[in-house]
Design an enzyme around this catalytic site. Structure first.
Site, short mmCIF file in Angstrom:
data_model
loop_
_atom_site.label_atom_id
_atom_site.label_comp_id
_atom_site.label_asym_id
_atom_site.label_seq_id
_atom_site.Cartn_x
_atom_site.Cartn_y
_atom_site.Cartn_z
N GLU A 114 57.86 36.35 26.69
CA GLU A 114 58.52 35.53 25.67
C GLU A 114 58.10 35.92 24.25
O GLU A 114 58.90 35.87 23.32
CB GLU A 114 58.26 34.05 25.94
CG GLU A 114 58.97 33.60 27.21
CD GLU A 114 58.72 32.14 27.52
OE1 GLU A 114 59.48 31.31 27.02
OE2 GLU A 114 57.78 31.83 28.27
N GLU A 134 58.25 31.67 35.27
CA GLU A 134 57.71 30.29 35.18
C GLU A 134 58.20 29.38 36.30
O GLU A 134 57.47 28.49 36.74
CB GLU A 134 58.07 29.67 33.83
CG GLU A 134 57.23 30.19 32.66
CD GLU A 134 57.83 31.39 31.96
OE1 GLU A 134 58.68 32.07 32.56
OE2 GLU A 134 57.43 31.65 30.80
C1 LIG Z 1 55.20 28.93 29.26
C2 LIG Z 1 54.64 30.11 29.89
C3 LIG Z 1 54.23 30.11 31.18
C4 LIG Z 1 53.65 31.29 31.82
O1 LIG Z 1 53.35 32.29 31.22
S1 LIG Z 1 53.44 31.17 33.51
C5 LIG Z 1 52.62 32.64 34.01
C6 LIG Z 1 53.55 33.78 34.18
N1 LIG Z 1 52.83 34.91 34.71
C7 LIG Z 1 52.94 35.34 35.99
O2 LIG Z 1 53.71 34.83 36.77
C8 LIG Z 1 52.07 36.48 36.40
C9 LIG Z 1 51.25 36.12 37.62
N2 LIG Z 1 50.37 37.21 38.01
C10 LIG Z 1 50.81 38.23 38.78
O3 LIG Z 1 51.93 38.30 39.20
C11 LIG Z 1 49.79 39.28 39.15
O4 LIG Z 1 48.53 38.76 38.92
C12 LIG Z 1 49.97 40.59 38.36
C13 LIG Z 1 51.24 41.31 38.84
C14 LIG Z 1 50.04 40.35 36.87
C15 LIG Z 1 48.74 41.50 38.65
O5 LIG Z 1 48.62 41.69 40.02
P1 LIG Z 1 47.25 42.29 40.64
O6 LIG Z 1 46.84 43.48 39.87
O7 LIG Z 1 47.52 42.44 42.08
O8 LIG Z 1 46.13 41.19 40.37
P2 LIG Z 1 45.97 39.74 41.00
O9 LIG Z 1 45.03 39.78 42.16
O10 LIG Z 1 47.29 39.12 41.25
O11 LIG Z 1 45.32 38.94 39.78
C16 LIG Z 1 44.03 39.29 39.29
C17 LIG Z 1 43.32 38.00 38.94
O12 LIG Z 1 44.02 37.37 37.86
C18 LIG Z 1 44.39 36.05 38.24
N3 LIG Z 1 45.69 35.76 37.61
C19 LIG Z 1 46.77 36.57 37.56
N4 LIG Z 1 47.75 36.00 36.86
C20 LIG Z 1 47.26 34.80 36.45
C21 LIG Z 1 47.80 33.74 35.66
N5 LIG Z 1 49.04 33.83 35.13
N6 LIG Z 1 47.03 32.68 35.44
C22 LIG Z 1 45.76 32.59 35.94
N7 LIG Z 1 45.19 33.56 36.68
C23 LIG Z 1 45.94 34.65 36.92
C24 LIG Z 1 44.49 36.09 39.75
O13 LIG Z 1 44.36 34.81 40.30
C25 LIG Z 1 43.34 37.00 40.09
O14 LIG Z 1 42.17 36.22 39.97
P3 LIG Z 1 40.92 36.51 40.94
O15 LIG Z 1 40.49 37.91 40.70
O16 LIG Z 1 39.92 35.48 40.62
O17 LIG Z 1 41.47 36.35 42.33
#
Ligand SMILES: C/C=C/C(=O)SCCNC(=O)CCNC(=O)[C@H](O)C(C)(C)COP(=O)(O)OP(=O)(O)OC[C@H]1O[C@@H](n2cnc3c(N)ncnc32)[C@H](O)[C@@H]1OP(=O)(O)O
Length: 687
Positions: A114, A134
């Protein structure tokens, strides 16, 4: 301060603002405030002509830290998100008198994307991942995404992306005009800076996404698109409100203008992020990430080995599905059958699967050819010399499986992992005639594997940690999508429709094994064998519990009552219990799902899973349990262990031991404590 942005002013007058909150550059109030500070600093400097926004270490931003969402259980944000959306993103960044260009590499999700949408141009790498995800968390895009995305890619495409939380790669984003240019990673920043300077020099247009209308459909078309989106959302997911709220906010922007709709978006976000749906979905998100963490193995710091070539043994339906899924994930695949005709049939099924993807627009003919070039059909083991992984998916015969595994040991390289797509046999038994137990595991893709999101990994005490790490990595590389049960409860198909999809033959074979080994815990159906004997084998045979037309559309069959009578006679049931004919919908749900919960609790106390949230993920991805209810164990908290135990006890007195609550439920009920556990233990047999 948790997370921040940094600013570097280059000699050419471009200020590079970098979001710096490794590893994923997640957003938080602190990061957004720091972004505001960096932007304002750059805007007042005379030596800065333009600004490029990017993320540190090759990752733009994976969006907001979702622990901020989920109501009372989430961390409190210091400031309303609406303020950030309007005052910072819209009025400071987008309305600035200097142009902003986003340089996007890696993830740009949710709030991250965004911010990029509010920039005056976007450059990305071809493999960058972009999406407004989201809705996956029960909220809606809250930094202006509901207004800007439709204006950049058109309403239809924006709705598809937002409602499905769809992620697109940079190259597709370019086709959609979501990004303005693609650059290789090592040239990304340079191109973005040049682009920004070109805008300053009027060599490129200065586009304000919020006020663009060129991509928007006419008002009449937009109304029709929004109405059909509403109907589709109500049809697919009648129990949740956030998709409808999101459509209304998008619609408001089109009818009353985007500025007004930004306020509506902010209000809606504030409300939705406190909902139980949001809490449950955030729970599922984290549970999904926990599931692959095995404490003992994590400590070993093993790196997954590369799997390039995979052999699938067995040419049945399941093998074709697995082979399809593998080539779609870019693995080289050998599909082995013993019989030439069966092999040709299996390959035809793979081609058909791919053709269907082309027909429904999910792939191109060119992509189909590329995928098919990865597949080779064979009748012997000659080509197994360099395979890294074998997936055996033969019929349910132990001796056949054992023979295959002993052949694999002779024909495959020493590093090769042997797996069985097991349904009922123990993995150890399957590998009994080999000396390779350390590299043997089970992987269970369930039915219709290309559309099933769960890959169950079954290991024995002999399976080496390296093999487990390799298989976890392999599973993660094959991203999959869901299938479902129990309609009004939120499952996409009911249990009988599900049985038809799986095929009654499969059910009969598997349930026989369960009845033999766990007689007190298995229900012996008289109805299903009688349907099957009458050639009603499920959807593929045109008839099962339902009748199916040529397009696979299911309709109820009044003749079913005849089979039910036969089944009652066979079970010596002489009267119909009037209590059972008066059950409410919620009682039916309890009667079906509490026994499943009972089994899930046995898995916790037997140490089959490491933590209860693993079962939440398994139920959501493997049996279609509605994610917005948080998974089967998380959902049980809405009743409490005492209530669940009392219901199971009552039914077990009335209808038999099948319903008897397990010790775990009884113990927790006696103490009035939740069935959830955060306890981490070493799983005995199943990840
Ligand atoms: C108004 C606005 C709202 C928003 O912005 S809502 C959020 C939108 N974002 C998402 O949907 C992205 C969610 N995350 C993912 O899809 C994946 O991650 C990625 C593709 C970015 C990366 O994948 P990979 O490299 O496999 O890593 P991993 O194991 O999924 O994540 C690494 C660590 O990062 C934490 N994490 C990832 N995204 C978020 C997040 N958005 N909020 C909080 N924590 C997050 C996980 O849990 C994990 O943590 P640990 O290593 O402790 O298991």
């Amino acid at each position: 301060m948790l997370g921040r942005t940094t600013v570097e002013v280059r000699a050419d007058g471009v200020a590079v603002v970098t979001i710096n909150n490794p590893p994923l550059n997640l957003l938080s109030v602190d990061v957004i405030l720091s972004l505001k500070e960096s932007i304002e600093g750059a805007l007042i400097r005379d030596d800065v002509k333009a600004i490029v926004v990017t993320g540190s270490r090759g990752k733009f931003s994976a969006g907001f830290d979702v622990t901020a969402f989920g109501g009372s259980q989430g961390k409190k944000t210091k400031m309303e998100l609406g303020f950030m959306s309007i005052q910072i993103v819209t009025d400071t960044l987008e309305a600035a008198r200097k142009p902003f260009v986003a340089a996007i590499e890696g993830p740009a999700f949710g709030g991250g994307l965004e911010i990029a949408l509010a920039c005056h141009a976007r450059i990305s790498t071809s493999s960058a991942q972009l999406g407004l995800t989201e809705l996956q968390y029960g909220i809606l895009p809250g930094l202006g995404g509901t207004q800007r995305l439709p204006r950049l890619v058109g309403l239809s495409k924006a709705l598809e992306m937002i409602l499905m939380s769809k992620r697109v790669e940079g190259k597709e984003a370019r086709t959609l005009s979501l990004v303005d240019a693609i650059a290789p990673a090592d040239k990304l920043l340079e191109l973005a800076c040049q682009w920004a300077l070109d805008i300053v020099e009027c060599r490129r247009p200065w586009m304000i996404s919020l006020y663009r209308t060129d991509k928007l459909e006419t008002l009449a078309e937009a109304r029709a698109i929004l109405n059909s989106a509403r109907l589709e959302v109500q049809r697919q997911n009648p129990n949740v409100v956030h998709p409808l709220v999101c459509i209304d906010v998008i619609g408001q922007g089109i009818v009353s203008g985007p500025r007004k709709a930004l306020w509506k978006e902010a209000e809606a976000l504030q409300e939705l992020r406190q909902s139980s749906t949001c809490r449950s979905l955030v729970h599922v998100f984290f549970a999904q990430r926990q599931i692959i963490k095995i404490p003992v193995i994590s400590k070993m710091n093993l790196l997954p080995r590369k799997i390039v070539k995979v052999a699938v043994v067995g040419g049945g339906l399941m093998s074709s599905e697995i082979a399809t899924m593998l080539i779609l994930s870019n693995y080289q695949v050998i599909l082995k059958e013993t019989n030439k005709k069966h092999l040709i049939d299996a390959i035809s099924r793979v081609k058909e699967n791919l053709q269907n993807r082309v027909k429904n627009g999910r792939a191109t003919q060119e992509g189909l050819e590329k995928s098919l070039s990865l597949l080779e059909g064979v009748l012997d083991y000659d080509k197994f010399k360099d395979v890294d992984l074998v997936i055996e998916a033969e019929s349910e015969s132990l001796s056949l499986k054992q023979e295959i595994f002993s052949n694999l040991e002779k024909c495959c390289p020493l590093h090769c992992i042997f797996t069985s797509n097991i349904s009922t046999f123990s993995v150890k038994l399957v590998g009994e005639r080999t000396k390779s137990q350390h590299r043997i595991a089970g992987i269970h893709f369930f039915c219709l594997s290309p559309v099933m999101p769960l890959m169950e990994i079954v290991h024995t005490e002999c399976t080496s940690p390296q093999v487990i790490v390799d298989l976890i990595d392999f599973g993660r590389k094959m991203r999959k999508t869901p299938i479902m049960v129990l309609k009004s409860f939120g499952m996409q198909v009911g249990p009988f429709r599900m049985l038809d999809v799986v095929g009654l033959q499969v059910f009969v074979v598997i349930s026989k094994k369960f009845v033999e080994s766990l007689p007190d815990r298995s229900y012996k159906s008289q109805l299903i064998p009688s349907l099957q004997q009458d050639n009603r084998k499920g959807e593929r045979s045109g008839k099962g519990f339902y009748n199916y037309d040529n397009c696979g559309k299911a309709s109820p069959d009044p003749k079913l009552s005849r089979y039910m009578k036969t089944a009652r006679d066979a079970s010596n049931v002489t009267f119909i219990d009037s209590e059972l004919t008066k059950l409410s919908d919620s009682e039916i749900v309890e009667m079906i799902l509490f026994p499943a919960l009972n089994e899930a609790c046995r898995m916790i106390s037997d140490g089959v899973v490491i933590r209860s949230s693993d079962l939440d993920v398994a139920s959501v991805l493997g049996m279609g349990f509605p994610a917005y209810r948080g998974g089967i164990i998380y959902w049980s908290d809405s009743f409490g262990s005492t209530y669940i135990c009392s219901r199971l006890e009552k039914w077990s007195k009335e209808y038999g031991v099948f319903f008897r609550p397990c010790d775990y439920i009884m113990e927790r009920s006696a103490k009035s404590i939740s069935l959830q556990t955060s306890e981490t233990r070493q799983a005995k047999s199943q990840l």
